[in-house]
Motif scaffolding. Structure first.
Motif, PDB file in Angstrom:
ATOM      1  N   GLU A 130       0.823  -1.205   0.000  1.00  0.00           N
ATOM      2  CA  GLU A 130       0.000   0.000   0.000  1.00  0.00           C
ATOM      3  C   GLU A 130       0.858   1.256   0.000  1.00  0.00           C
ATOM      4  O   GLU A 130       1.989   1.269   0.486  1.00  0.00           O
ATOM      5  CB  GLU A 130      -0.955   0.015   1.190  1.00  0.00           C
ATOM      6  N   ILE A 131       0.299   2.294  -0.591  1.00  0.00           N
ATOM      7  CA  ILE A 131       0.886   3.625  -0.560  1.00  0.00           C
ATOM      8  C   ILE A 131      -0.083   4.484   0.244  1.00  0.00           C
ATOM      9  O   ILE A 131      -1.261   4.580  -0.101  1.00  0.00           O
ATOM     10  CB  ILE A 131       1.050   4.211  -1.971  1.00  0.00           C
ATOM     11  N   VAL A 132       0.406   5.071   1.298  1.00  0.00           N
ATOM     12  CA  VAL A 132      -0.455   5.855   2.181  1.00  0.00           C
ATOM     13  C   VAL A 132      -0.424   7.313   1.753  1.00  0.00           C
ATOM     14  O   VAL A 132       0.635   7.870   1.452  1.00  0.00           O
ATOM     15  CB  VAL A 132      -0.005   5.721   3.646  1.00  0.00           C
ATOM     16  N   GLY A 133      -1.595   7.931   1.732  1.00  0.00           N
ATOM     17  CA  GLY A 133      -1.692   9.333   1.356  1.00  0.00           C
ATOM     18  C   GLY A 133      -0.973  10.233   2.342  1.00  0.00           C
ATOM     19  O   GLY A 133      -0.872   9.926   3.538  1.00  0.00           O
ATOM     20  N   THR A 134      -0.450  11.332   1.821  1.00  0.00           N
ATOM     21  CA  THR A 134       0.208  12.323   2.662  1.00  0.00           C
ATOM     22  C   THR A 134      -0.627  13.585   2.680  1.00  0.00           C
ATOM     23  O   THR A 134      -1.520  13.764   1.859  1.00  0.00           O
ATOM     24  CB  THR A 134       1.611  12.664   2.127  1.00  0.00           C
ATOM     25  N   ASP A 135      -0.330  14.455   3.630  1.00  0.00           N
ATOM     26  CA  ASP A 135      -1.065  15.720   3.715  1.00  0.00           C
ATOM     27  C   ASP A 135      -0.855  16.508   2.444  1.00  0.00           C
ATOM     28  O   ASP A 135       0.249  16.579   1.919  1.00  0.00           O
ATOM     29  CB  ASP A 135      -0.582  16.548   4.913  1.00  0.00           C
ATOM     30  N   GLU A 136      -1.922  17.167   1.961  1.00  0.00           N
ATOM     31  CA  GLU A 136      -1.816  17.995   0.767  1.00  0.00           C
ATOM     32  C   GLU A 136      -0.908  19.190   1.008  1.00  0.00           C
ATOM     33  O   GLU A 136      -0.184  19.624   0.148  1.00  0.00           O
ATOM     34  CB  GLU A 136      -3.207  18.490   0.348  1.00  0.00           C
ATOM     35  N   VAL A 137      -0.977  19.761   2.190  1.00  0.00           N
ATOM     36  CA  VAL A 137      -0.186  20.943   2.495  1.00  0.00           C
ATOM     37  C   VAL A 137       0.618  20.681   3.751  1.00  0.00           C
ATOM     38  O   VAL A 137       0.060  20.379   4.802  1.00  0.00           O
ATOM     39  CB  VAL A 137      -1.078  22.193   2.718  1.00  0.00           C
ATOM     40  N   GLU A 138       1.902  20.749   3.633  1.00  0.00           N
ATOM     41  CA  GLU A 138       2.766  20.610   4.782  1.00  0.00           C
ATOM     42  C   GLU A 138       3.222  22.007   5.192  1.00  0.00           C
ATOM     43  O   GLU A 138       3.987  22.661   4.494  1.00  0.00           O
ATOM     44  CB  GLU A 138       3.968  19.734   4.452  1.00  0.00           C
ATOM     45  N   CYS A 139       2.737  22.470   6.327  1.00  0.00           N
ATOM     46  CA  CYS A 139       3.004  23.837   6.751  1.00  0.00           C
ATOM     47  C   CYS A 139       3.977  23.822   7.919  1.00  0.00           C
ATOM     48  O   CYS A 139       3.744  23.151   8.926  1.00  0.00           O
ATOM     49  CB  CYS A 139       1.699  24.517   7.141  1.00  0.00           C
ATOM     50  N   GLU A 140       5.068  24.521   7.772  1.00  0.00           N
ATOM     51  CA  GLU A 140       6.037  24.590   8.855  1.00  0.00           C
ATOM     52  C   GLU A 140       5.553  25.563   9.920  1.00  0.00           C
ATOM     53  O   GLU A 140       4.589  26.289   9.745  1.00  0.00           O
ATOM     54  CB  GLU A 140       7.396  25.051   8.314  1.00  0.00           C
ATOM     55  N   ASP A 141       6.250  25.584  11.069  1.00  0.00           N
ATOM     56  CA  ASP A 141       5.906  26.500  12.143  1.00  0.00           C
ATOM     57  C   ASP A 141       6.109  27.933  11.682  1.00  0.00           C
ATOM     58  O   ASP A 141       7.070  28.254  10.977  1.00  0.00           O
ATOM     59  CB  ASP A 141       6.789  26.215  13.361  1.00  0.00           C
ATOM     60  N   LEU A 142       5.183  28.784  12.085  1.00  0.00           N
ATOM     61  CA  LEU A 142       5.219  30.183  11.675  1.00  0.00           C
ATOM     62  C   LEU A 142       5.350  31.085  12.894  1.00  0.00           C
ATOM     63  O   LEU A 142       4.872  30.749  13.973  1.00  0.00           O
ATOM     64  CB  LEU A 142       3.947  30.554  10.904  1.00  0.00           C
ATOM     65  N   GLU A 143       5.996  32.216  12.711  1.00  0.00           N
ATOM     66  CA  GLU A 143       6.066  33.220  13.759  1.00  0.00           C
ATOM     67  C   GLU A 143       5.455  34.519  13.259  1.00  0.00           C
ATOM     68  O   GLU A 143       5.545  34.856  12.078  1.00  0.00           O
ATOM     69  CB  GLU A 143       7.509  33.464  14.201  1.00  0.00           C
ATOM     70  N   ARG A 144       4.814  35.236  14.171  1.00  0.00           N
ATOM     71  CA  ARG A 144       4.160  36.492  13.818  1.00  0.00           C
ATOM     72  C   ARG A 144       5.195  37.611  13.825  1.00  0.00           C
ATOM     73  O   ARG A 144       5.948  37.774  14.790  1.00  0.00           O
ATOM     74  CB  ARG A 144       3.047  36.782  14.807  1.00  0.00           C
ATOM     75  N   VAL A 145       5.213  38.386  12.749  1.00  0.00           N
ATOM     76  CA  VAL A 145       6.169  39.486  12.611  1.00  0.00           C
ATOM     77  C   VAL A 145       5.402  40.769  12.320  1.00  0.00           C
ATOM     78  O   VAL A 145       4.625  40.826  11.371  1.00  0.00           O
ATOM     79  CB  VAL A 145       7.190  39.214  11.483  1.00  0.00           C
ATOM     80  N   ILE A 146       5.605  41.786  13.155  1.00  0.00           N
ATOM     81  CA  ILE A 146       4.977  43.093  12.964  1.00  0.00           C
ATOM     82  C   ILE A 146       6.000  44.004  12.293  1.00  0.00           C
ATOM     83  O   ILE A 146       7.101  44.199  12.809  1.00  0.00           O
ATOM     84  CB  ILE A 146       4.527  43.686  14.308  1.00  0.00           C
ATOM     85  N   VAL A 147       5.648  44.555  11.141  1.00  0.00           N
ATOM     86  CA  VAL A 147       6.619  45.356  10.390  1.00  0.00           C
ATOM     87  C   VAL A 147       6.224  46.825  10.284  1.00  0.00           C
ATOM     88  O   VAL A 147       6.980  47.634   9.768  1.00  0.00           O
ATOM     89  CB  VAL A 147       6.824  44.778   8.969  1.00  0.00           C
ATOM     90  N   ALA A 148       5.032  47.190  10.776  1.00  0.00           N
ATOM     91  CA  ALA A 148       4.597  48.581  10.631  1.00  0.00           C
ATOM     92  C   ALA A 148       4.195  49.220  11.956  1.00  0.00           C
ATOM     93  O   ALA A 148       3.583  50.279  11.966  1.00  0.00           O
ATOM     94  CB  ALA A 148       3.440  48.664   9.642  1.00  0.00           C
TER      95      ALA A 148
END
Length: 213
Positions: A130-148
């Motif tokens: 069998e071939i097992v399905g993988t997630d469609e979107v692999e999202c890495e950890d994100l950090e919030r950045v304020i630039v204004a």
């Protein structure tokens, strides 16, 4: 099914070895009569126009429009230890997937796919693999950045970005922060042809309700 939120209607997306590379975001589609390769994979494999053979038949895209293929190429596709030679039709259109494996590949592998169970199963050497399905979107950890300076207006940046790349990205965001809109009221004067949704129906046709079946 581990990690799949139930109930679901996800497409079946797998990782396969195509050529000499492990390729992610490969969609398995029983409804496709051909195997498709998209630009990301075409470029990633280092293919050139001279590597393709002519393919003259037009294809119909997901949006229903006709697409002229760039050509056709045959490549080995490996699932576990089983290798199948696959004809890919190369098209130059956007897709969130790198390739689509259709019925020709499934039939050659004698495989059965299930979007419900997120698996492809096929016979090999007296057993069922069998071939097992993988997630469609692999999202890495994100950090919030304020630039204004406004905490309500921020960007999210991947925590695994190399330092230099992250600094260049933040520099770009700061230099262009005035062009990002956070709500519709920040973009007055936009032509309604760009933002209005219209149904593709004939206004002269009287709608009729289908009789119950």
């Amino acid at each position: 099914m581990v990690g799949t939120i139930q109930p679901h209607d996800d497409t079946l997306v797998v990782t396969l070895r195509i050529g000499e590379y492990d390729v992610k975001r490969v969609m398995v589609d029983q409804g496709s009569a051909v195997n498709i390769m998209y630009p990301d994979l075409y470029k990633g494999l280092g293919l050139k126009p001279e590597d393709l053979t002519t393919y003259n038949s037009l294809l119909v895209s997901f949006e229903g429009r006709m697409v002229a293929p760039k050509g056709l190429i045959r490549l080995p596709v490996q699932a576990s230890t089983d290798v199948v030679e696959v004809d890919f039709i190369v098209v130059d259109v956007f897709s969130p997937y790198t390739a689509i494996m259709g019925r020709p590949w499934l039939h050659t592998l004698k495989a059965v796919s299930s979007t419900l169970h997120q698996k492809v199963k096929y016979p090999s050497g007296g057993q069922v693999l069998e071939i097992v399905g993988t997630d469609e979107v692999e999202c890495e950890d994100l950090e919030r950045v304020i630039v204004a300076g406004d905490p309500e207006k921020f960007f999210q940046v991947g925590t695994k970005l190399p330092l230099q790349e992250k600094e260049r990205l933040l520099e770009f965001l700061r230099a262009n922060v005035d062009v990002f809109a956070r709500n519709p009221y920040e973009v007055p004067g936009v032509d309604t042809n760009f933002i209005c949704h219209r149904l593709n129906v004939n206004p002269t046709v009287i709608p009729r309700r289908q009789p119950p079946r």
